[in-house]
Design a protein around this motif. Structure first.
Motif, mmCIF file in Angstrom:
data_model
loop_
_atom_site.group_PDB
_atom_site.id
_atom_site.type_symbol
_atom_site.label_atom_id
_atom_site.label_comp_id
_atom_site.label_asym_id
_atom_site.label_seq_id
_atom_site.Cartn_x
_atom_site.Cartn_y
_atom_site.Cartn_z
ATOM 1 N N VAL A 1 3.674 -55.632 43.788
ATOM 2 C CA VAL A 1 4.945 -56.363 43.691
ATOM 3 C C VAL A 1 5.643 -56.040 42.373
ATOM 4 C CG1 VAL A 1 5.994 -58.643 43.535
ATOM 5 C CG2 VAL A 1 4.190 -58.231 45.201
ATOM 6 N N THR B 1 6.764 -52.178 41.980
ATOM 7 C CA THR B 1 7.892 -51.834 42.848
ATOM 8 C C THR B 1 9.162 -52.552 42.413
ATOM 9 O OG1 THR B 1 6.340 -51.562 44.675
ATOM 10 C CG2 THR B 1 8.668 -51.689 45.236
ATOM 11 N N SER B 2 9.025 -53.789 41.949
ATOM 12 C CA SER B 2 10.203 -54.525 41.474
ATOM 13 C C SER B 2 10.793 -53.868 40.232
ATOM 14 C CB SER B 2 9.830 -55.974 41.170
ATOM 15 O OG SER B 2 9.344 -56.624 42.323
ATOM 16 N N GLN C 1 11.813 -50.074 41.392
ATOM 17 C CA GLN C 1 12.641 -50.012 42.606
ATOM 18 C C GLN C 1 12.300 -48.776 43.436
ATOM 19 O OE1 GLN C 1 15.073 -52.337 44.010
ATOM 20 N NE2 GLN C 1 13.674 -53.459 42.674
ATOM 21 N N SER D 1 9.169 -47.907 46.013
ATOM 22 C CA SER D 1 7.872 -48.105 46.653
ATOM 23 C C SER D 1 7.173 -46.771 46.885
ATOM 24 C CB SER D 1 8.046 -48.835 47.991
ATOM 25 O OG SER D 1 8.872 -48.086 48.868
ATOM 26 N N GLY E 1 7.595 -56.071 47.220
ATOM 27 C CA GLY E 1 8.424 -55.712 46.067
ATOM 28 C C GLY E 1 9.726 -55.043 46.447
ATOM 29 N N THR E 2 9.748 -54.355 47.593
ATOM 30 C CA THR E 2 10.990 -53.692 48.017
ATOM 31 C C THR E 2 12.086 -54.696 48.338
ATOM 32 O OG1 THR E 2 10.216 -53.625 50.319
ATOM 33 C CG2 THR E 2 9.785 -51.694 48.963
ATOM 34 N N THR E 3 11.700 -55.928 48.635
ATOM 35 C CA THR E 3 12.717 -56.930 48.983
ATOM 36 C C THR E 3 13.595 -57.275 47.784
ATOM 37 O OG1 THR E 3 11.251 -58.810 48.508
ATOM 38 C CG2 THR E 3 11.187 -57.897 50.723
ATOM 39 N N THR E 4 13.106 -57.013 46.564
ATOM 40 C CA THR E 4 13.941 -57.286 45.387
ATOM 41 C C THR E 4 15.176 -56.395 45.386
ATOM 42 O OG1 THR E 4 12.673 -55.705 44.045
ATOM 43 C CG2 THR E 4 11.949 -57.999 44.030
ATOM 44 N N HIS F 1 15.534 -48.454 50.816
ATOM 45 C CA HIS F 1 16.582 -49.021 49.965
ATOM 46 C C HIS F 1 17.955 -48.546 50.425
ATOM 47 C CE1 HIS F 1 13.262 -50.043 47.247
ATOM 48 N NE2 HIS F 1 14.114 -50.818 46.601
ATOM 49 N N THR G 1 12.654 -60.777 52.928
ATOM 50 C CA THR G 1 11.510 -61.297 52.166
ATOM 51 C C THR G 1 10.572 -62.093 53.059
ATOM 52 O OG1 THR G 1 12.891 -61.437 50.185
ATOM 53 C CG2 THR G 1 10.839 -62.702 50.177
#
Length: 606
Positions: A75, A78-79, A82, A84, A115-118, A216, A314
């Motif tokens: 998480v 990746t956050s 940005q 993954s 983490g990609t959801t950020t 993304h 998310t």
């Protein structure tokens, strides 16, 4: 995918793009925005590799001992980056090198998906609501200046800043393109409802992600289209699910050159994403209701579909984690059965055949493991060349007695065994080290690569020295010849003692390895060499051995002590800490020479 299929796919994509460019100038701007966004993502990834790659490696090595820690790393990494794909590549490299477990690798993948959801939150919350093009211009200028500096850190920082600037500029291009496009066309008329719409737009999301190799980018397109009214909210949810499926292709491509562990991780990633996507599709109605409830609690407006899409993205990733974590043990057993570990082959490289990327830790670990593999093969061959068995020596309570009793001839084709188990591995190690030394690696990593390559050369020198003394050793130790047999047994005992001590060092923890023993043993070799010469001289003067036997022994004694020095050099470079005293430089070119000769005695006529 075959080469022809890949060419057909590329031609089809280029043809569609050219047709779309000809039909609509607005589409050109959208496509250019996507290209700038993808280029920015690549720059950002490369920048983090240069700037924070070693930091990510250290964090990964320290924080993946348990599944929750591994997920937390996924998480966080990746956050921050940005990317993954960067986190996945690092995970595959570390897993291929044996630095992390398969469970830790799967935990990182779970965390990276979350983490990609950020990215969706940033795009929905800021990217499409703020004029970020005005911030892109100074970033592009600053990043370009820093990229042309000499320092690796400055160049990495420049790539990160330039990447962010390109991402911002790409988002602005796409937003403006959709605004202009919506004035002429209304793609919302193509909206599909019900199960058909769910299936079609899920496939579109997966296809878009496969083509662009970036979830993304897919989320950017769907959020921008959603804001401009070019896609309906229900269809956008399906695209987000499809993007999660399409992103597994990147992991599959990365695992194509990985070893069996990397392939297990890629398959696990595929299973996780498919289970998550199927669950989201089946539960789409209650998930949407949950999104509305959570959005209302967070104060998100009912018409702010972009942020509600981020909430959905998310939520369904969290749902996938909640489903798969309890099934982790079963998943690991399935992966291990489905992709079995290959049977070990002592003649071929085991650790340096996987794609380890450009990350120092897995590169050095894999090379170190391969070097130990080479040393094990060489140690067994050295013992058999002297009519000894390494297993007998390491289990012996009295090495001198074991050596004296080892007088049965061991029949082997030494040259062939050397070619199969030592020479081929040595060539692979030298090639691997040379290739990795050309990468943009830290100076300490390049130095360590050279040390390990030198250690491989020392191992080869030791084997070649034993090859030269094998015939006489077999002649004088398989059948008693009086004093000369005792002298050769003495040489065998010295070599055996060093091999046993190195075996003990290999099994000890790094902190418990005795650096002083190697220095003392190296110094003692000179004393032992002089003592051996004096014993031969005394035996020759009293006619207990012949002059021919004395000449053979003196020559073989030189080979024996050369082998022992080489073994000590190799062991010191392989097993001792990098800050321990180093032996004198070991030249690889010497090890590659076909006929390595000792420096003291001449080659005997026999």
């Amino acid at each position: 995918m075959t080469r022809y299929a890949a060419k057909f796919q590329l031609g089809l994509i280029l043809g569609i793009l050219l047709l779309a460019f000809w039909l609509s100038a607005d589409f050109q701007q959208i496509a250019a925005g996507v290209a700038l966004f993808l280029l920015g993502m690549m720059m950002l990834e490369d920048g983090f590799k240069a700037l924070g790659g070693s930091v990510l490696e250290r964090l990964l090595a320290r924080t993946t001992g348990t599944l929750p820690r591994a997920m937390g790393f996924g998480v966080l990494a990746t956050s921050l980056t940005q990317s993954s794909s960067l986190v996945s590549v690092i995970s595959i490299s570390f897993l291929s090198a044996g630095l992390i477990t398969l469970q830790a690798g799967m935990g990182i993948i779970f965390g990276a998906n979350l983490g990609t959801t950020t990215g969706a939150w940033l795009i929905a919350g800021v990217g499409v609501k703020v004029d970020i093009a005005r911030y892109a211009m100074p970033m592009l200028a600053l990043g370009a200046v820093l990229m042309f500096q000499r320092g690796a850190s400055l160049r990495g920082a420049g790539q990160v800043i330039l990447g962010i600037g390109l991402i911002f500029l790409g988002i602005a291009f796409i937003k403006d393109g959709f605004d202009a496009f919506s004035a002429r066309f209304d793609l919302a008329q193509l909206a599909l409802t019900g199960l058909v719409g769910l299936a079609v737009y899920t496939l579109l999301g997966a296809a878009a992600t496969v083509v662009m190799q970036s979830s993304h980018a897919t989320m950017l397109l769907v959020i921008t289209a959603l804001v401009t009214g070019q896609i309906g909210y229900d269809n956008a949810l399906a695209v987000a699910i499809g993007a999660n499926i399409g992103t597994t292709v990147t992991a599959l491509i990365g695992a194509a050159s990985a070893n069996y562990q990397g392939k297990r991780l890629a398959l696990g990633h595929l299973i996780f994403n498919f289970v998550t996507a199927i669950t989201a599709l089946v539960l789409i109605v209650p998930l949407r209701q949950s999104v509305d409830l959570i959005s209302d609690l967070l104060g998100i407006r009912a018409d702010d579909f972009a942020l509600r899409l981020a909430v959905f993205h998310t939520l369904f990733n969290l749902l996938g984690i909640a489903i798969m974590v309890p099934l982790m043990a079963r998943l690991l057993r399935f992966l291990e059965r489905r992709i079995a570990s290959p049977a070990p082959n002592v003649s071929k490289p085991r650790y340096i055949t996987a794609d380890l990327g450009t990350f120092p830790a897995p590169i050095l670990t894999a090379l170190g493991n391969e070097l130990r593999h080479l040393y094990e093969n060489a140690a067994h061959l050295i013992c058999e060349g002297l009519n000894l068995r390494l297993e007998d020596l390491t289990q012996s309570k009295d090495i001198a007695v074991t050596v004296t009793r080892s007088n049965d001839p061991i029949m082997l084709d030494f040259e062939r065994r050397y070619d199969d188990k030592v020479k081929s591995l040595h060539a692979a190690i030298v090639e691997f080290a040379a290739q990795k030394a050309t990468l943009a690696l830290p100076e300490a990593t390049v130095t360590r690569l050279q040390e390990l390559r030198d250690a491989a050369g020392a191992v080869v020198r030791a084997v070649k020295a034993i090859k030269h003394m094998r015939d006489n050793t077999q002649r004088f130790t398989t059948v008693p010849h009086g004093e000369i047999t005792q002298l050769y047994d003495g040489l065998r005992q010295e070599i055996a003692q060093i091999l046993v001590e190195i075996a003990h060092i290999a099994q000890a923890t790094p902190d418990a390895r005795p650096a002083l023993w190697m220095e003392e043993e190296r110094a003692a070799l000179d004393i032992e060499g002089r003592a051996a010469s004096q014993r031969v001289e005394g035996a020759l003067q009293t006619r207990r051995i012949t002059a021919a036997d004395a000449t053979s022994f003196l020559n073989d004694s030189g080979y024996a002590f050369e082998a022992m020095r080489a073994l000590l050099d190799a062991a010191q470079l392989i097993y001792l800490p990098t800050d321990a005293p180093k032996p004198e430089s070991v030249g690889v070119t010497d090890a590659l020479a076909h006929d390595t000769q000792p420096t003291s005695p001449a080659t005997p006529a026999d």
